[in-house]
Enzyme design. Structure first.
Site, short mmCIF file in Angstrom:
data_model
loop_
_atom_site.label_atom_id
_atom_site.label_comp_id
_atom_site.label_asym_id
_atom_site.label_seq_id
_atom_site.Cartn_x
_atom_site.Cartn_y
_atom_site.Cartn_z
N GLU A 39 76.60 19.07 57.48
CA GLU A 39 75.32 20.25 57.40
C GLU A 39 73.81 19.84 58.25
O GLU A 39 73.79 19.32 58.72
CB GLU A 39 74.56 19.32 56.07
CG GLU A 39 74.07 20.44 54.95
CD GLU A 39 76.03 21.08 54.56
OE1 GLU A 39 76.15 21.90 54.59
OE2 GLU A 39 76.48 20.56 53.11
N HIS A 40 73.77 21.33 58.06
CA HIS A 40 72.54 21.49 59.58
C HIS A 40 73.46 21.30 60.78
O HIS A 40 71.55 20.66 61.78
CB HIS A 40 70.64 20.47 58.74
CG HIS A 40 70.51 21.10 57.74
ND1 HIS A 40 69.41 22.18 57.93
CD2 HIS A 40 70.62 20.85 56.24
CE1 HIS A 40 68.80 22.87 56.84
NE2 HIS A 40 69.71 21.88 56.15
N THR A 41 74.10 21.26 61.31
CA THR A 41 75.06 20.78 62.48
C THR A 41 74.83 22.59 63.19
O THR A 41 74.73 22.84 64.21
CB THR A 41 75.80 20.19 62.26
OG1 THR A 41 76.59 21.05 61.29
CG2 THR A 41 75.70 18.90 62.11
N GLY A 128 71.82 31.85 44.41
CA GLY A 128 70.89 30.77 44.61
C GLY A 128 71.13 29.32 44.52
O GLY A 128 70.47 27.89 44.35
N ASP A 178 78.15 30.31 57.14
CA ASP A 178 78.21 30.72 56.06
C ASP A 178 79.46 32.03 55.99
O ASP A 178 80.23 31.98 55.33
CB ASP A 178 76.87 31.01 54.89
CG ASP A 178 75.91 29.28 54.47
OD1 ASP A 178 77.03 28.67 54.78
OD2 ASP A 178 74.94 30.22 54.34
N TYR A 230 63.76 25.05 55.37
CA TYR A 230 64.77 24.92 56.84
C TYR A 230 64.46 25.48 57.98
O TYR A 230 64.75 25.17 58.68
CB TYR A 230 66.20 26.37 55.81
CG TYR A 230 67.27 26.84 56.70
CD1 TYR A 230 68.30 26.06 56.24
CD2 TYR A 230 67.12 27.27 57.92
CE1 TYR A 230 69.29 26.22 56.91
CE2 TYR A 230 67.86 27.12 58.33
CZ TYR A 230 69.29 27.08 58.16
OH TYR A 230 70.15 26.87 59.26
C1 GAF Z 1 72.56 27.43 54.87
C2 GAF Z 1 72.55 28.01 56.51
F1 GAF Z 1 73.09 29.37 56.23
C3 GAF Z 1 73.72 27.80 57.12
O1 GAF Z 1 73.41 27.87 58.36
C4 GAF Z 1 73.49 26.30 57.73
O2 GAF Z 1 72.70 25.70 58.02
C5 GAF Z 1 72.98 25.62 56.02
O3 GAF Z 1 72.56 26.21 55.13
C6 GAF Z 1 73.10 23.68 56.01
O4 GAF Z 1 73.92 23.58 56.58
O5 GAF Z 1 73.33 28.01 53.98
#
Ligand code: GAF
Length: 389
Positions: A39-41, A128, A178, A230
């Site tokens: 996540e957030h990688t 959401g 995503d 974010y």
């Molecule tokens: C959201 C973002 F759209 C993805 O790109 C990703 O950064 C994610 O958060 C976190 O892993 O889904």
């Protein structure tokens, strides 16, 4: 309104016929996703491991001669129309229509002649909930327009077009995970994506064979300024990489972490960097275990990922932490928040016959704290975006 008991592809087709008359030329589906780990990688050029959900968005569409796009969505039961002027520049169409106009815009920017079209959209991907409803919408529309226009765009290049729609036209600074998941995932597999060069490996994720299930728990947590947070996390990571003199945090290995952290003055940046660097390693470790068919053994990595998101990246909320704790206390092998954070969903790896027990435990913990009841569903890794027969 459409009948929610009908299958999503039938709702899209019926919506097309009701709004425009006649039959659609075709139907295109794109799924939501969960991220197993990582996540957030993605925007740190690291590793992610998502899989596609059985919940899908379907677009029924036909081609039109005029450079005009008419779109009906069952979600708002609203029809919008936009033309060439609206896709000449990013941001002219707003609201849900921006995700559709954004795809037309991004395809044109990439040099394609995009056909005019009439589209009808139905979806089972909840909005959401952090299950990538926007990437599902973008990718289903993209698949439809590519086919209707006979446009050539290899699957590995499609996620960038859909991502540009979201980053530039809609204005959300998301990474590549995503859209890659929604377009490139395969049934029965998780997608090991290197977000630097976008190479992928399909990793078998056979839950049935292992007697396991993934329970997705919708936290139903109210929206808490997720967009601004974010973007703030992204800025912290970029500041960390710049202070460390590397192109992206992907370039810091876990074996270099202590030295790297000692070079950073700011305690908050240190925590953000620690999350990203350790999370990349957890993805690699998870992939190694799955390659060895040791599915059960990934549980502790999922839970460690959650702890890192909670304590170091600080993107969880009380509902999410409650769901994770209750699932683990009820015997889940591992549990973590999935997606961008500040709400959304938790995934729990459980023995296949424990879904009811774990669900009841999460519901009881929610009731005790007075939270809105969570939603739960077990899911299997499903196919990515496709044209339906
Ligand atoms: C959201 C973002 F759209 C993805 O790109 C990703 O950064 C994610 O958060 C976190 O892993 O889904």
């Amino acid at each position: 309104m459409t009948d929610p008991t009908r299958a999503v592809e039938d709702r899209a087709a019926a919506g097309f016929t009701t709004r425009y008359g006649g039959q659609a030329a075709g139907r295109w589906a794109a799924p939501g996703r969960v991220n197993l780990i990582g996540e957030h990688t993605d925007y740190n050029e690291g590793f992610v491991l998502p899989f596609a959900l059985p919940l899908r968005t379907v677009v029924a569409a036909d081609r039109q001669d005029a450079e005009q796009w008419t779109v009906w969505s069952e979600l708002s039961d609203e029809t919008i129309t936009f033309g060439a002027d609206d896709v000449a520049e990013a941001g002219r169409v707003t609201g849900w229509g921006a995700y559709v106009a954004g795809v037309v815009w991004a395809l044109r920017e990439a040099g394609h002649r995009v056909p005019g079209a009439r589209l009808a959209i139905a979806s089972d991907v909840p909005l959401g909930s952090g299950l990538s409803s926007s990437a599902a919408l973008e990718s289903a529309v993209l698949a439809a327009l590519l086919d209707l226009g006979g446009l050539e765009l290899p699957a590995e290049l499609q996620p960038r077009v859909a991502q540009r729609a979201e980053n530039v036209y809609v204005g959300a600074p998301t990474g590549i995970m995503d859209q890659s998941a929604v377009i490139r995932c395969r049934a029965g597999h998780a997608l090991f994506l290197d977000c630097r060069d976008e190479s992928v490996e399909q990793i078998p994720f056979d839950l049935d064979a292992a007697g396991l299930a993934v329970l997705v728990i919708d936290s139903r947590a109210p929206h808490r300024h997720a967009d601004g947070e974010y973007a703030a996390r992204r800025r912290s990571c970029e500041a960390g990489a710049s202070a460390l003199g590397v192109p992206a945090l992907r370039d810091v290995g876990v074996d270099q972490l202590d030295t790297a952290l000692a070079q950073l003055d700011d305690e908050e940046t240190r925590r953000r960097v620690r999350h990203v660097v350790t999370e990349d390693q957890r993805v690699l470790d998870t992939v190694a275990l799955l390659r060895a068919a040791r599915v059960r053994d990934i549980g502790p990595l999922l839970t460690a990922s959650h702890v890192s998101m909670r304590d170091d990246f600080e993107i969880t909320v009380p509902e999410i932490d409650t769901a994770v704790e209750a699932a683990l206390a009820a015997g889940a092998l591992g549990a973590r928040m999935t997606g961008g954070g500040f709400g959304g969903c938790v995934l729990a790896l459980i023995e296949a016959d424990r879904a009811d027990e774990v669900t009841a435990a999460v519901e009881a913990a929610y009731a005790e704290r007075g939270f809105t009841a969570p939603g739960t569903v077990t899911v299997l890794p499903s196919p990515g975006a496709t044209r339906l027969p």
